[in-house]
Design a protein around this motif. Structure first.
Motif, PDB file in Angstrom:
ATOM      1  N   SER A  81     -12.004 -17.334  45.205  1.00 38.98           N
ATOM      2  CA  SER A  81     -11.718 -18.701  44.969  1.00 38.98           C
ATOM      3  C   SER A  81     -12.544 -19.057  43.682  1.00 38.98           C
ATOM      4  CB  SER A  81     -11.880 -19.316  46.160  1.00 38.98           C
ATOM      5  OG  SER A  81     -10.958 -19.007  47.229  1.00 38.98           O
ATOM      6  N   SER A  82     -12.242 -20.343  43.315  1.00 40.08           N
ATOM      7  CA  SER A  82     -13.029 -20.964  42.074  1.00 40.08           C
ATOM      8  C   SER A  82     -14.409 -20.926  42.531  1.00 40.08           C
ATOM      9  CB  SER A  82     -12.562 -22.239  41.997  1.00 40.08           C
ATOM     10  OG  SER A  82     -11.445 -22.533  41.533  1.00 40.08           O
ATOM     11  N   SER A  83     -15.243 -20.122  41.580  1.00 39.04           N
ATOM     12  CA  SER A  83     -16.417 -19.941  41.883  1.00 39.04           C
ATOM     13  C   SER A  83     -17.365 -19.878  40.398  1.00 39.04           C
ATOM     14  CB  SER A  83     -16.752 -18.384  42.350  1.00 39.04           C
ATOM     15  OG  SER A  83     -16.106 -18.289  43.550  1.00 39.04           O
ATOM     16  N   PRO A  84     -18.623 -20.118  40.663  1.00 40.81           N
ATOM     17  CA  PRO A  84     -19.439 -20.115  39.347  1.00 40.81           C
ATOM     18  C   PRO A  84     -19.224 -18.964  38.715  1.00 40.81           C
ATOM     19  CG  PRO A  84     -20.914 -20.815  41.264  1.00 40.81           C
ATOM     20  CD  PRO A  84     -19.756 -20.187  41.829  1.00 40.81           C
ATOM     21  N   SER A  85     -18.847 -17.774  38.966  1.00 44.07           N
ATOM     22  CA  SER A  85     -18.587 -16.550  38.211  1.00 44.07           C
ATOM     23  C   SER A  85     -17.390 -16.247  37.746  1.00 44.07           C
ATOM     24  CB  SER A  85     -18.693 -15.252  39.188  1.00 44.07           C
ATOM     25  OG  SER A  85     -17.979 -15.244  40.238  1.00 44.07           O
ATOM     26  N   ASN A  86     -16.535 -17.180  38.170  1.00 44.25           N
ATOM     27  CA  ASN A  86     -14.996 -17.082  37.524  1.00 44.25           C
ATOM     28  C   ASN A  86     -14.441 -18.436  36.827  1.00 44.25           C
ATOM     29  OD1 ASN A  86     -14.135 -18.787  39.734  1.00 44.25           O
ATOM     30  ND2 ASN A  86     -13.310 -16.705  40.931  1.00 44.25           N
ATOM     31  N   THR A  87     -15.544 -19.219  36.697  1.00 43.06           N
ATOM     32  CA  THR A  87     -15.071 -20.559  36.147  1.00 43.06           C
ATOM     33  C   THR A  87     -15.450 -20.704  34.725  1.00 43.06           C
ATOM     34  OG1 THR A  87     -15.060 -21.690  38.499  1.00 43.06           O
ATOM     35  CG2 THR A  87     -15.371 -23.219  36.309  1.00 43.06           C
ATOM     36  N   PRO A  88     -14.629 -21.184  33.785  1.00 39.10           N
ATOM     37  CA  PRO A  88     -15.237 -21.318  32.277  1.00 39.10           C
ATOM     38  C   PRO A  88     -16.204 -22.474  32.280  1.00 39.10           C
ATOM     39  CG  PRO A  88     -12.900 -22.048  32.550  1.00 39.10           C
ATOM     40  CD  PRO A  88     -13.102 -21.503  33.804  1.00 39.10           C
ATOM     41  N   PRO A  89     -16.669 -22.456  31.210  1.00 39.37           N
ATOM     42  CA  PRO A  89     -17.641 -23.451  30.800  1.00 39.37           C
ATOM     43  C   PRO A  89     -16.665 -24.823  30.619  1.00 39.37           C
ATOM     44  CG  PRO A  89     -18.207 -21.746  29.024  1.00 39.37           C
ATOM     45  CD  PRO A  89     -16.916 -21.363  30.199  1.00 39.37           C
ATOM     46  N   VAL A 241     -24.220 -17.292  45.008  1.00 44.08           N
ATOM     47  CA  VAL A 241     -24.775 -17.410  45.990  1.00 44.08           C
ATOM     48  C   VAL A 241     -25.388 -19.027  46.276  1.00 44.08           C
ATOM     49  CG1 VAL A 241     -27.119 -16.746  47.302  1.00 44.08           C
ATOM     50  CG2 VAL A 241     -25.216 -14.986  46.507  1.00 44.08           C
ATOM     51  N   LEU A 242     -26.080 -19.503  45.092  1.00 52.80           N
ATOM     52  CA  LEU A 242     -26.670 -20.654  44.942  1.00 52.80           C
ATOM     53  C   LEU A 242     -25.614 -21.752  45.468  1.00 52.80           C
ATOM     54  CD1 LEU A 242     -28.865 -20.570  41.889  1.00 52.80           C
ATOM     55  CD2 LEU A 242     -29.602 -20.785  44.213  1.00 52.80           C
ATOM     56  N   ALA A 243     -24.256 -21.632  44.973  1.00 52.69           N
ATOM     57  CA  ALA A 243     -23.302 -22.588  45.207  1.00 52.69           C
ATOM     58  C   ALA A 243     -22.821 -22.257  46.518  1.00 52.69           C
ATOM     59  CB  ALA A 243     -21.977 -22.108  44.360  1.00 52.69           C
ATOM     60  N   MET A 244     -22.711 -21.283  47.492  1.00 50.53           N
ATOM     61  CA  MET A 244     -22.466 -21.170  48.914  1.00 50.53           C
ATOM     62  C   MET A 244     -23.581 -21.674  49.490  1.00 50.53           C
ATOM     63  SD  MET A 244     -20.330 -17.669  49.028  1.00 50.53           S
ATOM     64  CE  MET A 244     -21.511 -16.522  48.081  1.00 50.53           C
ATOM     65  N   LEU A 245     -25.121 -21.534  49.048  1.00 46.89           N
ATOM     66  CA  LEU A 245     -26.275 -21.951  49.729  1.00 46.89           C
ATOM     67  C   LEU A 245     -26.224 -23.629  49.965  1.00 46.89           C
ATOM     68  CD1 LEU A 245     -29.011 -19.612  48.397  1.00 46.89           C
ATOM     69  CD2 LEU A 245     -28.348 -20.132  50.723  1.00 46.89           C
TER      70      LEU A 245
END
Length: 342
Positions: A81-89, A241-245
């Motif tokens: 789902s939308s995540s830091p790793s797959n979201t553009p700047p 991981v930081l986002a989920m934390l």
């Protein structure tokens, strides 16, 4: 790709930030019946993706795709789902906005209603952070959800759980000497320490004392630390991981406009039949926190998983624990929801 994408469009999060082009990744099992009332929602936990939920789905099990339409939505931040790793700047990596459990469940509600036209859910079930989402579903949509079954998951992040998550976060950002301007320099290699920190909380003291890791094929404690804890965390993106934390540390089913922080009121508003199953030796989400919550849900039973596997009693690894969870789900699904007490 063994999953589907539901486009949410530009969404305004609970924080007030608008996340453009947001999306939910999900997988379904079984078929939606004509009445659209054979629905089970099974959200993913911290760091997990839908495949990690599949141990509890199968023919002859409570979550039987021959009988039920099972939807597994992926948590925002988990990489699918939308995540830091797959979201553009400008919202990539460390710049990803803060997402709450409430946000996740709001978006899952949109998936069910907009994509499938579902108005009734037979059961919401989940492990760990999936369990928090089950509680949130019950509190956010009390007239829609007929049953909830959180296992090794709580309705808010109690202080003990918060502190464990803080230790995991600290071990990660220590890699950039706690300099928030350098978070984008973090790599998956920096996740090794996070795995080591979590090793003391995922299972119980008795698990280690009895050397139950030998049942998983590890000959020594050192091999287990590397083979399970390090290796599973190194596979995760550090920014995800930081986002989920953050999501985990700030989880609370009453932290929204409906309940304005009144936790007991949120618990008391859950109409669903509830089966609350903590791990009896869980150090991460202690069973007495779950007991407090179950006592305040009108139609709840408290059924601890008597196990030495700690938090991981709900992880789908130990067959006795798996059978206990499945049996209780079968009992719960067999109960009528028109006024019956569990």
């Amino acid at each position: 790709m063994d999953y589907e994408i539901f486009d949410l469009g530009d969404v305004t999060l609970q924080s007030g930030v608008t996340l453009p082009g947001a999306f939910l990744a999900y997988k379904t099992y079984g078929r939606l019946n004509e009445k659209k009332d054979n629905v089970i929602v099974y959200p993913t936990a911290f760091g997990d993706q839908h495949v990690q939920n599949e141990w509890l789905i199968g023919s002859g099990m409570a979550l039987d795709p021959q009988k039920y339409f099972i939807i597994v939505p992926n948590l925002l931040g988990n990489g699918l789902s939308s995540s830091p790793s797959n979201t553009p700047p400008p919202f990539d990596r460390a710049n990803f906005p803060q997402v709450t459990i409430y946000d996740n469940v709001q978006f899952q509600h949109r998936l069910l209603t907009e994509k499938f036209g579902i108005q009734k859910i037979a059961l919401v079930v989940g492990w760990s952070m999936g369990g928090i989402q089950a509680f949130q579903w019950g509190a956010s949509y009390p007239d829609m959800v007929e049953r909830i079954a959180p296992f090794a998951g709580v309705a808010k992040t109690w202080p003990q759980t918060y502190v464990v998550l803080e230790g995991m976060k600290a071990s990660l950002i220590a890699a950039v000497r706690f300099d928030s301007s350098k978070l984008n320099q973090l790599t998956s290699e920096d996740m090794r320490a996070v795995g080591r920190v979590y090793a003391g909380w995922g299972v119980s003291q008795a698990f280690y004392r009895e050397e139950l890791y030998r049942e998983l094929g590890f000959d020594s404690l050192a091999d287990f630390m590397v083979g399970v804890w390090e290796n599973s965390f190194v596979r995760m993106d550090p920014h995800n991981v930081l986002a989920m934390l953050w999501t985990g540390q700030n989880a609370d089913i009453s932290a929204n406009p409906t309940y304005s922080g009144d936790f007991d009121k949120a618990l008391g508003s859950i109409k669903a039949l509830a089966c609350v199953m903590p791990g009896s030796t869980d150090l991460f989400c202690p069973a007495d926190d779950s007991e407090y919550e179950a006592e305040r849900i009108p139609n709840a039973i408290f059924k601890p998983i008597e196990s030495m596997w700690g938090h991981f009693a709900g992880r789908g690894i130990n067959s006795a624990d798996n059978t206990f969870i499945d049996d209780n789900l079968k009992r719960l699904l067999a109960l009528s929801t028109n006024g019956s007490q569990p």
